[in-house]
Scaffold this active site. Structure first.
Site, PDB file in Angstrom:
ATOM      1  N   GLU A  65       0.731  -1.160   0.013  1.00  0.00           N
ATOM      2  CA  GLU A  65      -0.039  -0.094   0.070  1.00  0.00           C
ATOM      3  C   GLU A  65       0.861   1.237   0.194  1.00  0.00           C
ATOM      4  OE1 GLU A  65      -1.029  -2.467   1.683  1.00  0.00           O
ATOM      5  OE2 GLU A  65      -3.080  -3.019   1.086  1.00  0.00           O
ATOM      6  N   HIS A 117     -10.917  -4.682   9.981  1.00  0.00           N
ATOM      7  CA  HIS A 117     -11.653  -4.420   8.855  1.00  0.00           C
ATOM      8  C   HIS A 117     -12.927  -3.756   8.927  1.00  0.00           C
ATOM      9  CE1 HIS A 117      -9.366  -7.885   7.225  1.00  0.00           C
ATOM     10  NE2 HIS A 117      -9.575  -7.283   6.101  1.00  0.00           N
TER      11      HIS A 117
END
Lengths: 346, 424
Positions: free
Chosen positions: A82, A151
């Site tokens: 990322e 998440h």
């Protein structure tokens, strides 16, 4: 049988409306995809980067079919890195492209915090205005259905202090497509927050080209008694509570703030001046959240118009538990909103 | 199941006749690694199959030299250009030190004394459209990339005439005109940006169909950065997509006070290139001619579309990490060893011994550079400091990003905005 003149008139009106305001129905993720696809057709410099955006079509299908249409370089499947691929997007933006970087889940963008804070937000300033970074960073966040703590993060509160970026949150297919297009066309770096549970919302949206202003809030339901400020998924909890409130005789004004950074103080201010009572309903944590900043901004600018202290309903300051019963009480539920409004209006 | 050989990569050279002029539907290109996945472990390492060969370039250069004593590595013009660039770097950095101690510049200032061969050796081979990305030790990279000395000095003094209007400072040198993409304070964070610039170059060639776009990007960083995740992530992506980038490691053996040997499990950084599928080269970074030879090959590789290269330059900084560093940990013997290999002295010796230039020529250049640096300081001294009106400019490319104020107007339309006193 021939139609009567009145029936002719009616069918003429419907036909005109159909032509002028023709719409098509789709789901929110399809609206995002449509917006992205239209912008990619319109400008060859627009490209997508992210994990599984290409061949897989995106883990939430927002980029479905785009790789087949535009090729592997324009819809780039990145390795799981990322920080580096966000930085790569920033470097590409500095040198002329308009990348859309997808975080498979917004939480993963915590790994890209270095690039988002240091480079995305700052490079236009530290370069003395020489380099623009027209990047869009988007992805699903928010509390889902028992996805677990990592998440279920809400990064809007972490990113809000970064100078030089704009943050918007979409909540309907209409504003999802509009904000996606506006974000891509903007010269500023924009972070577009989507919500995992809103991707399957259905709506009829216009056929013609349109964008939503990045800095404006959306009036969802005008009212007189209390201003309820919200964004993303909580909008739906608020609207559900609004039904109950209307039955009880209250008239709430619901505003979807949409622009998390900067706040649209005009729409918000006009509402506060009308109702004199403010309730903020948000999904991020209480500490340092969007609500906290909103309270500060409203108190600073509109303190004289308030008849009561601003109330803010946020998620509990806990890592989101896996168990469904616990997860339910982590986020704000419609019943709490009803109680809060009743309390505020006493 | 054994993985099948993927499609051969479409040749990226612009002269290929296979590529149609207009292709609305992209052909099935495989964007990825073409290395075979060997499932059976082989005990014998077949060195011939390794894609990246590790070469000690000093050997190659020596060979070239011994073949013919008449062929020199550079012409007179090139030699003088290299000398001038290195002298500019050295004189500028020495002047920075003076100005810092006189209180004209502040904060963290990292000087490049001793490493000039790397900057000159690489950047002088670039075109204006090629990009350079550096870290905080970036003054000389800016100068080599032809950013005017005046602009750099003004930036260090924090004046509006600086290359970044005084808003960046020593560690954030940028120039759009000369394609200097920074100037980064955190190590490693510039490498993805460089990878992005290289990606744009490939994108321009393949998607925007600018067939002659062969822009190369150079990423400069140090030995400390080579233990950082972003380094490895970018080596992977650059090799995977064959991006036109050269990763230049300026290994000066020290990351502030941390010796490279104390921080790195395998200190031979060039070896990390082949692990990702690109050549890894080690070169004597105190010799500008050796660096230039390696740079030619690496930049040529990138321009031809053959992909990235990792070049490790063994170099040394004569001064401390920054002007605030007391520099007590380094062994004086080590410092003396490298001081004897001063790149400027070495080049001077080469030019004179090979009759490429006379003492007088070189002295003239020294004098010229002194004047350039003096002029830069004067210019910076006389330049205005930024007024408060500059505070809110350049935060956003589109200042509407500051939002809509309570009165319904955009904040940037507030007259106080241009004064720098508006509430945003």
């Amino acid at each position: 049988q021939l139609l009567t003149p009145f029936q002719y008139l009616l069918s003429g009106i419907y036909l005109t409306r159909y032509i002028l305001y023709s719409r098509h129905e789709l789901l929110l993720f399809e609206a995002l995809q449509e917006g992205l696809e239209e912008e990619m057709e319109r400008d060859l410099r627009v490209c997508v980067m992210g994990e599984d955006v290409g061949h897989y079509g995106g883990s939430y299908k927002v980029t479905k079919g785009l790789a087949k249409k535009f090729g592997d370089l324009r819809v780039l499947d990145t390795p799981i890195a990322e920080n580096s691929f966000t930085g790569m997007g920033i470097g590409a933006a500095m040198t002329g492209l308009r990348p859309v970087v997808e975080g498979m889940n917004m939480g993963f963008l915590l790994l890209a915090f270095n690039q988002i804070s240091n480079n995305c937000g700052m490079l236009h300033y530290t370069s003395g205005g020489q380099f623009t970074i027209p990047i869009v960073i988007r992805g699903p966040g928010g509390v889902g259905r028992q996805l677990g703590a990592e998440h279920s993060q809400r990064l809007e509160s972490y990113f809000q202090s970064i100078p030089g970026i704009q943050m918007v949150a979409c909540s309907t297919p209409y504003n999802a497509k509009g904000l996606m297009k506006a974000a891509i066309r903007s010269e500023n770096p924009v972070i577009l927050f989507e919500h995992v549970l809103l991707y399957n919302l259905k709506e009829r949206i216009p056929d013609e080209d349109y964008i939503c202003n990045l800095e404006e809030a959306e009036m969802v339901r005008p009212g007189e008694h209390v201003t309820i400020l919200t964004y993303s998924r909580m909008r739906y909890h608020v609207m559900q509570a609004a039904k109950t409130l209307v039955n009880k005789g209250y008239d709430p004004e619901v505003i979807d703030i949409r622009s998390l950074k900067p706040f649209d103080l005009y729409t918000i201010g006009n509402s506060v001046k009308k109702t004199h009572r403010v309730l903020i309903v948000e999904e991020c944590m209480r500490t340092g959240g969007i609500g906290a900043s909103l309270i500060a901004a409203i108190t600073k600018n509109f303190n004289d118009y308030l008849d009561a202290p601003i109330m803010c309903l946020s998620s509990q300051d806990v890592p989101t538990p896996y168990a469904g019963t616990l997860e339910e009480v982590t986020v704000v539920q419609p019943a709490q909103i009803v109680t809060a409004v009743e309390q505020l209006c006493q | 199941k054994i993985s099948t050989q993927p499609f051969s990569l479409n040749p990226t050279s612009p002269t290929s006749h296979d590529r149609p002029l207009v292709s609305p539907v992209p052909t099935s290109l495989f964007l990825g690694s073409t290395r075979k996945l060997r499932l059976s472990s082989s005990s014998k390492l077949n060195l011939h199959r390794r894609p990246g060969t590790v070469v000690a370039v000093s050997d190659v250069v020596k060979q070239k030299k011994s073949k013919s004593t008449h062929s020199l590595l550079i012409t007179k013009e090139e030699g003088l250009e290299l000398y001038e660039d290195m002298i500019l770097g050295r004189a500028f950095e020495d002047m920075c030190a003076q100005m810092y101690y006189r209180g004209k510049m502040f904060g963290f200032v990292h000087l490049y004394n001793g490493q000039e061969a790397v900057s000159t050796g690489f950047i002088k081979l670039l075109k204006q459209q090629d990009s350079v990305v550096s870290t905080y030790r970036d003054h000389v990279h800016a100068l080599s990339k032809r950013v005017p000395a005046r602009a750099v000095m003004s930036e260090l003094f924090g004046k509006t005439t600086g290359c970044c209007r005084g808003q960046g400072g020593s560690m954030h040198m940028f120039s759009r005109e000369h394609n200097l993409l920074g100037g980064f304070a955190f190590i490693g964070e510039g490498i993805p940006v460089a990878t992005g610039a290289a990606f744009t170059s490939k994108y321009k060639r393949e998607v925007l169909k600018e067939a002659d776009c062969d822009h190369v990007t150079l990423a400069f960083f140090g030995d400390g950065t080579c233990n950082n995740g972003q380094f490895f992530e970018c080596l992977n992506m650059a090799a995977l997509w064959k991006l036109p980038i050269v990763f230049v490691v300026e290994n000066n053996l020290w990351a502030i006070g941390m010796s490279h040997l104390r921080a790195t499990s395998d200190p031979q950084i060039y070896k990390k290139g082949p692990a990702f599928g690109m050549p890894g080269i080690h070169v004597d970074g105190m010799d500008v001619l050796k660096v230039r030879e390696v740079a030619k090959e690496a930049i040529g590789r990138a321009r031809r579309g053959e992909g990235p290269t990792l070049v490790e330059c063994e170099t040394y900084r004569f001064r401390g990490h920054s002007l605030a560093d007391p520099d007590e940990l380094r062994d004086p013997a080590e410092k003396a060893h490298y001081a004897a290999r001063d790149p400027i002295t070495a080049l001077k010796k080469y030019l004179i011994e090979n009759s490429l230039a006379s003492e007088a020529d070189l002295k003239a250049i020294d004098k010229k550079i002194d004047e350039v640096v003096e002029d830069a300081v004067e210019f910076a001294d006389e330049s205005p400091v930024p007024s408060q009106s500059q505070l809110l400019e350049n935060v956003f490319a589109d200042p509407k990003g500051f939002g809509i104020g309570p009165d319904g107007r955009y904040r940037c339309e507030d007259p106080k905005f241009t004064e720098g006193t508006a509430h945003v």
